[in-house]
Design a protein around this motif. Sequence first.
Motif, mmCIF file in Angstrom:
data_model
loop_
_atom_site.group_PDB
_atom_site.id
_atom_site.type_symbol
_atom_site.label_atom_id
_atom_site.label_comp_id
_atom_site.label_asym_id
_atom_site.label_seq_id
_atom_site.Cartn_x
_atom_site.Cartn_y
_atom_site.Cartn_z
ATOM 1 N N LEU A 51 7.181 -24.744 -8.710
ATOM 2 C CA LEU A 51 7.927 -24.472 -7.479
ATOM 3 C C LEU A 51 7.898 -25.675 -6.535
ATOM 4 N N MET A 52 6.742 -26.326 -6.444
ATOM 5 C CA MET A 52 6.642 -27.516 -5.584
ATOM 6 C C MET A 52 7.491 -28.654 -6.136
ATOM 7 N N LEU A 53 7.560 -28.777 -7.463
ATOM 8 C CA LEU A 53 8.433 -29.792 -8.047
ATOM 9 C C LEU A 53 9.894 -29.479 -7.757
ATOM 10 N N ALA A 54 10.244 -28.200 -7.713
ATOM 11 C CA ALA A 54 11.624 -27.810 -7.408
ATOM 12 C C ALA A 54 12.011 -28.156 -5.975
ATOM 13 N N LEU A 55 11.015 -28.246 -5.119
ATOM 14 C CA LEU A 55 11.277 -28.533 -3.702
ATOM 15 C C LEU A 55 11.243 -30.023 -3.392
ATOM 16 N N ARG A 56 11.318 -30.834 -4.446
ATOM 17 C CA ARG A 56 11.308 -32.286 -4.261
ATOM 18 C C ARG A 56 12.454 -32.702 -3.335
ATOM 19 N N GLY A 57 12.146 -33.458 -2.333
ATOM 20 C CA GLY A 57 13.131 -33.885 -1.348
ATOM 21 C C GLY A 57 13.167 -32.991 -0.127
ATOM 22 N N GLN A 58 12.617 -31.762 -0.236
ATOM 23 C CA GLN A 58 12.582 -30.847 0.893
ATOM 24 C C GLN A 58 11.181 -30.758 1.497
ATOM 25 N N ILE A 59 10.197 -31.168 0.725
ATOM 26 C CA ILE A 59 8.823 -31.222 1.237
ATOM 27 C C ILE A 59 8.318 -32.644 1.013
ATOM 28 N N PRO A 60 7.271 -33.067 1.700
ATOM 29 C CA PRO A 60 6.779 -34.445 1.553
ATOM 30 C C PRO A 60 6.446 -34.792 0.106
ATOM 31 N N ASP A 61 6.640 -36.050 -0.259
ATOM 32 C CA ASP A 61 6.338 -36.508 -1.616
ATOM 33 C C ASP A 61 4.867 -36.336 -1.964
ATOM 34 N N SER A 62 4.026 -36.378 -0.962
ATOM 35 C CA SER A 62 2.599 -36.191 -1.242
ATOM 36 C C SER A 62 2.321 -34.808 -1.818
ATOM 37 N N LEU A 63 3.203 -33.838 -1.487
ATOM 38 C CA LEU A 63 3.062 -32.492 -2.038
ATOM 39 C C LEU A 63 3.865 -32.329 -3.321
ATOM 40 N N SER A 64 5.135 -32.746 -3.307
ATOM 41 C CA SER A 64 6.001 -32.524 -4.467
ATOM 42 C C SER A 64 5.678 -33.444 -5.635
ATOM 43 N N ILE A 65 5.017 -34.563 -5.367
ATOM 44 C CA ILE A 65 4.620 -35.476 -6.444
ATOM 45 C C ILE A 65 3.102 -35.447 -6.634
ATOM 46 N N GLY A 66 2.368 -35.717 -5.553
ATOM 47 C CA GLY A 66 0.912 -35.805 -5.676
ATOM 48 C C GLY A 66 0.262 -34.482 -6.039
ATOM 49 N N LEU A 67 0.378 -33.500 -5.150
ATOM 50 C CA LEU A 67 -0.306 -32.226 -5.355
ATOM 51 C C LEU A 67 0.311 -31.421 -6.500
ATOM 52 N N ALA A 68 1.647 -31.425 -6.604
ATOM 53 C CA ALA A 68 2.314 -30.625 -7.636
ATOM 54 C C ALA A 68 1.872 -31.043 -9.034
ATOM 55 N N ASN A 69 1.855 -32.330 -9.301
ATOM 56 C CA ASN A 69 1.448 -32.797 -10.627
ATOM 57 C C ASN A 69 -0.050 -32.609 -10.865
ATOM 58 N N ALA A 70 -0.840 -32.707 -9.798
ATOM 59 C CA ALA A 70 -2.273 -32.434 -9.947
ATOM 60 C C ALA A 70 -2.494 -30.986 -10.369
ATOM 61 N N LEU A 71 -1.749 -30.067 -9.742
ATOM 62 C CA LEU A 71 -1.854 -28.656 -10.114
ATOM 63 C C LEU A 71 -1.368 -28.412 -11.545
ATOM 64 N N MET A 72 -0.280 -29.092 -11.926
ATOM 65 C CA MET A 72 0.249 -28.915 -13.280
ATOM 66 C C MET A 72 -0.760 -29.393 -14.321
ATOM 67 N N ILE A 73 -1.351 -30.557 -14.073
ATOM 68 C CA ILE A 73 -2.370 -31.072 -15.008
ATOM 69 C C ILE A 73 -3.576 -30.142 -15.029
ATOM 70 N N GLY A 74 -3.962 -29.636 -13.841
ATOM 71 C CA GLY A 74 -5.069 -28.687 -13.791
ATOM 72 C C GLY A 74 -4.773 -27.414 -14.560
ATOM 73 N N ALA A 75 -3.501 -26.980 -14.548
ATOM 74 C CA ALA A 75 -3.125 -25.775 -15.305
ATOM 75 C C ALA A 75 -3.338 -25.995 -16.800
ATOM 76 N N TYR A 76 -2.979 -27.172 -17.292
ATOM 77 C CA TYR A 76 -3.231 -27.467 -18.712
ATOM 78 C C TYR A 76 -4.735 -27.526 -18.997
ATOM 79 N N GLY A 77 -5.486 -28.045 -18.034
ATOM 80 C CA GLY A 77 -6.937 -28.054 -18.202
ATOM 81 C C GLY A 77 -7.508 -26.642 -18.289
#
Length: 404
Positions: A51-77
């Motif tokens: 959902l955060m990746l879907a909001l790219r451009g509407q929320i800060p890049d620190s969330l849509s890129i930094g935090l979103a991908n951290a959560l995605m990688i954590g989900a695989y973990g």
Amino acid sequence: MRLDLPTLFTMTAAVTFTVGVLFLLSWSQSRRERALAVWGVAHVVGSVASLMLALRGQIPDSLSIGLANALMIGAYGLIWSGVRAFEGRRLHLDWALAGGTIWIAACLVPAFFESLPARVGLASTLAGFYCGSGALTIWRGRGEPLVSRYPALLLLATYAALYWLRVPLAFTVPIPASVAVASPWFAILCFTGTLFSVAIAFVFMALTKERAEREQRLAAETDSLTGIANRRALVAGAERHLAVAPAALLLFDLDHFKSINDRFGHSVGDAALAAFCHIAAPLLPPGTVFGRMGGEEFACLLPRFDERAAARVAERVRAGVAGFAHPAYPDLTMSVSVGVAAESQIGGSLDYLLRRADDALYRAKRTGRDRVVTSGGDPLPAVEEALGTGLHAKAGRRSRMRSP
């Protein structure tokens, strides 16, 4: 119809969240299987990331890129941790969260954060590592025969390979600067993510269902007191072996078992039955079918054994039981009589073998107990001399002299 990336990411988030809820609902009905809870949390976390990746451009890049991908990688973990929990291993949540931590640390470096190929390369490497490790963990647990184990292994290994394939592609195939622009490269990523969530849900649910059914089947086929096969499982296993090979049957009966119950109580009697199995099982060759017929009577089918070879095995068990000593009851002794019968033809009758072994067991009881008797009609001393137990042969001769 052409879908833009935010729509695809939103769809992925909805599907992943639904899968996560299904995992958690399944766990609420079977709290013993921790893996379901871990997989449920993993998918809920993955849905938030999508959902955060879907909001790219509407929320800060620190969330849509930094935090979103951290959560995605954590989900695989967490998926990897769930696989470890399913296989009875430690969760290692610290390692599961290490990938997301590495990602956050890398994003703090401006040169890395501004390079889309570098970001794709690192995220793909970490996600692929968790999927590959999950596949390896499932492979190592293959001793537990579950049909869905191999589809799960293939699914995780394939997804790991696809992620690792993205690493060189990220540096060789041009990537659009804005993820809001529809691109086959990212569309494939979104669709495979959705398919992975659905497929992994089916496979993991099937794994847990198969394990539950297998445990129930084993419980139904196991004698609760001794832990070996019960009569039903013993008969079924013996008939399967007899259908494809000749075999020999050993019929054991603990001597004077009623007196053990009368003198020491039923709890000690139960312990004696368990002790017999504990002594006998390691002395039986691999591939045998060993089970409790009922009461103090046990049976063992030896595939591809003739009567004399089976008698040698029976004598080892008899000698092992004769040396039994209960630490709390020094005056408690235990012995076993054994009847041996063999079938030289493929497709033999288990009932016929049981009758012959039972006749031999009856003769062992009648001639003094604590001995092995075959159905072939050989004199007992000759059998025992062939087994190298001359002293026992003398005892056998003395018991026959006393018999009428």
